[in-house]
Write an enzyme that holds these catalytic residues in place. Structure first.
Site, PDB file in Angstrom:
ATOM      1  N   TYR B 293       0.841  -1.196   0.000  1.00  0.00           N
ATOM      2  CA  TYR B 293       0.000   0.000   0.000  1.00  0.00           C
ATOM      3  C   TYR B 293       0.877   1.248   0.000  1.00  0.00           C
ATOM      4  CZ  TYR B 293      -4.303   2.633   0.814  1.00  0.00           C
ATOM      5  OH  TYR B 293      -5.394   3.467   0.679  1.00  0.00           O
ATOM      6  N   TYR B 343      -5.726   6.162  -7.409  1.00  0.00           N
ATOM      7  CA  TYR B 343      -6.016   5.925  -5.994  1.00  0.00           C
ATOM      8  C   TYR B 343      -7.453   5.461  -5.873  1.00  0.00           C
ATOM      9  CZ  TYR B 343      -6.512   6.845  -0.964  1.00  0.00           C
ATOM     10  OH  TYR B 343      -6.731   6.743   0.382  1.00  0.00           O
TER      11      TYR B 343
END
Ligand SMILES: [Zn+2]
Lengths: 138, 389
Positions: B293, B343
């Site tokens: 991440y 994103y």
């Protein structure tokens, strides 16, 4: 009264008392009255002994700088940039998130000694800030 | 001992919308497009879908999505908390349902007008008191109003402790931007990044510059989870779920776990690592590629340590050695990641994990057997290991 730009904390049972202490000029640290453990941020029960009984102590306001960030963007109205946000290890043993004032951005350093100054907004809202400790080596 | 969830389920389909800065459609529409694309990818009719899992931050209700795509009667509908920390957590919930027979075919989704609509880190205030709002109120009155400001505090401490430099963060940003050059979905497709560009980019929250930050994106992504057995009869090569876990540790806050003794590691990610390795029976040496991440570049370096690819403080050495690049030890975020592709709160990185196992990434490394995917950093999180069937 001047209009305030600052986001005010919601005042609930678990945290409102702390802001009342700040309004009275004090930096409070919650204390479990069963096992004496200090805790911050305040919570209704002690994670060590599970007691719901607590009072608080008033911090000396002295501490050392654990970490920091200098904020440049985005710039929210009312704040002065670069805005220096710090984590302070209070000498009582808890840690506190605050703003460093009376210090140039290039002079901020890890482990520097700092002391609390109670800041007051034009609308009367008070919150603890810190500045380099007087008498400490720059 | 075999774990109850290991190898029971697989990712059978992935679906993405177009990524943009202004979708011009509702988030429900994005969720529906992504869901239908995932069903199409798997070769499974939407009428077979009987479960939906998403993020608490997602605005699209499971039943609205079900009606929109013509799903089956639902036997599972749930949302996972903590922003990007939910990412692989959604897969865990789907796998638990599939492995126990609670549901057969579950869609995990995240759809957001993340640029044109409600942007992340816009701040909150008001008369409502909840434990979550009280938590944020220790920071927001001081002007800590954005994710960058919260994470910078940890990044600065970590970098100070281990001698990580701006150039090191830049190396992470550039590695992922390089991958984006092969991925037409990527926002930065056709826009490579040099170290000079990186260092010249605007300082936002020291030590983090503009290019240390992820994108803001309008888009949706859906992942179809079904049993490993059923996945073998569908269109795509299954990405078998070897392990999937959630993890939160003592002293956990959302983004501001500042009150732990040590601030230069990620305890929740270390727990996720331990649990996912235990469940899968695999270890760091078995992992060939990763989608760690990456809301911020600093998080990648720290996670290399959390997942045991190196020792404490050695993440930066891996980065300097080019470990994250296609020919490196651990090709990472081969789609460009949240930094350079888009994103979608980590959901698009789960999709890339499935592609890497299928062998269809736009930057496909050789011989990928197992891929590690992680959820948000600095929040209650999770980890996922996908494997080739
Ligand atoms: Zn106690």
């Amino acid at each position: 009264m001047a209009q305030s730009f600052r986001m005010k904390p919601p005042m609930g049972e678990d945290n409102g008392w702390w802001w009342q202490e700040a309004a009275a000029g004090r930096l409070a640290i919650q204390r479990c009255t069963q096992c004496q453990t200090l805790r911050h941020p305040p919570r209704p029960a002690c994670g060590e002994c599970h007691s719901f009984a607590w009072d608080h102590v008033t911090a000396s306001g002295r501490g050392t700088l654990c970490s920091f960030t200098i904020l440049h963007h985005p710039q929210f109205p009312g704040f002065d940039y670069p805005l220096i946000i710090i984590l302070v290890d209070l000498e009582e043993g808890t840690r506190f998130t605050s703003q460093l004032i009376n210090c140039a951005a290039e002079d901020v350093a890890f482990d520097m000694a700092v002391e609390m100054v109670m800041h007051e907004d034009p609308d009367g809202f008070r919150l603890p800030m810190f500045q380099p400790a007087k008498g400490a080596a720059a | 001992m075999s774990h109850a969830l290991k190898d029971k389920a697989a990712i059978a389909g992935i679906g993405l919308t177009e990524f943009s800065k202004k979708s011009g459609v509702s988030e429900l529409s994005l969720a529906a497009q992504a869901t239908l694309a995932a069903c199409e990818d798997a070769g499974l009719p939407p009428s077979e879908i009987d479960g939906f899992v998403s993020y608490t931050l997602d605005s699209t209700d499971e039943i609205e999505l079900a009606r929109t795509v013509g799903a089956n009667d639902l036997k599972l509908f749930t949302k996972v908390n903590y922003g990007g920390g939910a990412a692989v957590g959604t897969i865990l919930h789907a796998v638990m349902a599939v492995a126990t027979g609670v549901a057969d075919n579950v869609i995990c989704y995240r759809a957001m007008n993340g640029r044109s609509g409600q942007r992340m880190g816009q701040g909150i205030s008001g008369q409502i008191v909840s434990s979550d709002l009280v938590h944020w109120s220790w920071y927001m009155p001081y002007g800590m109003l954005t994710p960058g400001s919260w994470i910078a505090m940890i990044a600065n401490k970590y970098m100070h402790r281990y001698g990580v430099t701006s150039e090191d963060l830049g190396r992470v940003a550039i590695s992922q931007r390089n991958y984006a050059q092969s991925n037409p979905r990527s926002f930065f497709y056709g826009k490579p990044l040099t170290m000079e560009d990186y260092l010249a980019s605007k300082m936002i929250a020291e030590p983090l510059r503009l290019y240390d930050f992820c994108q803001e994106t309008d888009g949706g992504c859906a992942i179809l989870v079904t049993s490993a057995e059923r996945a073998r009869d569908l269109k795509q090569k299954p990405a078998v779920i070897r392990g999937v876990v959630q993890a939160s540790t003592r002293g956990q806050e959302q983004m501001t776990s500042y009150y732990r003794e040590e601030l230069d590691s990620l305890p929740e990610m270390e727990l996720a690592a331990r649990l996912v390795y235990e469940q899968s029976g695999l270890g760091p040496d078995d992992i060939n590629a990763a989608c760690l991440y990456d809301a911020f570049t600093s998080e990648i370096i720290m996670q290399l340590e959390s997942f045991g690819f190196c020792g404490r403080g050695e993440g930066v050495d891996m980065v300097r050695d080019g470990a994250l690049d296609i020919d490196g030890r651990l090709p990472n975020n081969t789609h460009g990641g949240l930094l350079s592709e888009a994103y979608i709160h980590g959901m698009n990185s789960i999709a890339e994990g499935a592609r890497l196992v299928r062998g269809t990434s736009t930057s496909q490394p050789e011989g990928v057997e197992h891929v590690l995917v992680s959820s948000g950093v600095g929040v209650p999180t999770g980890a996922l290991i996908l494997g080739r069937d």
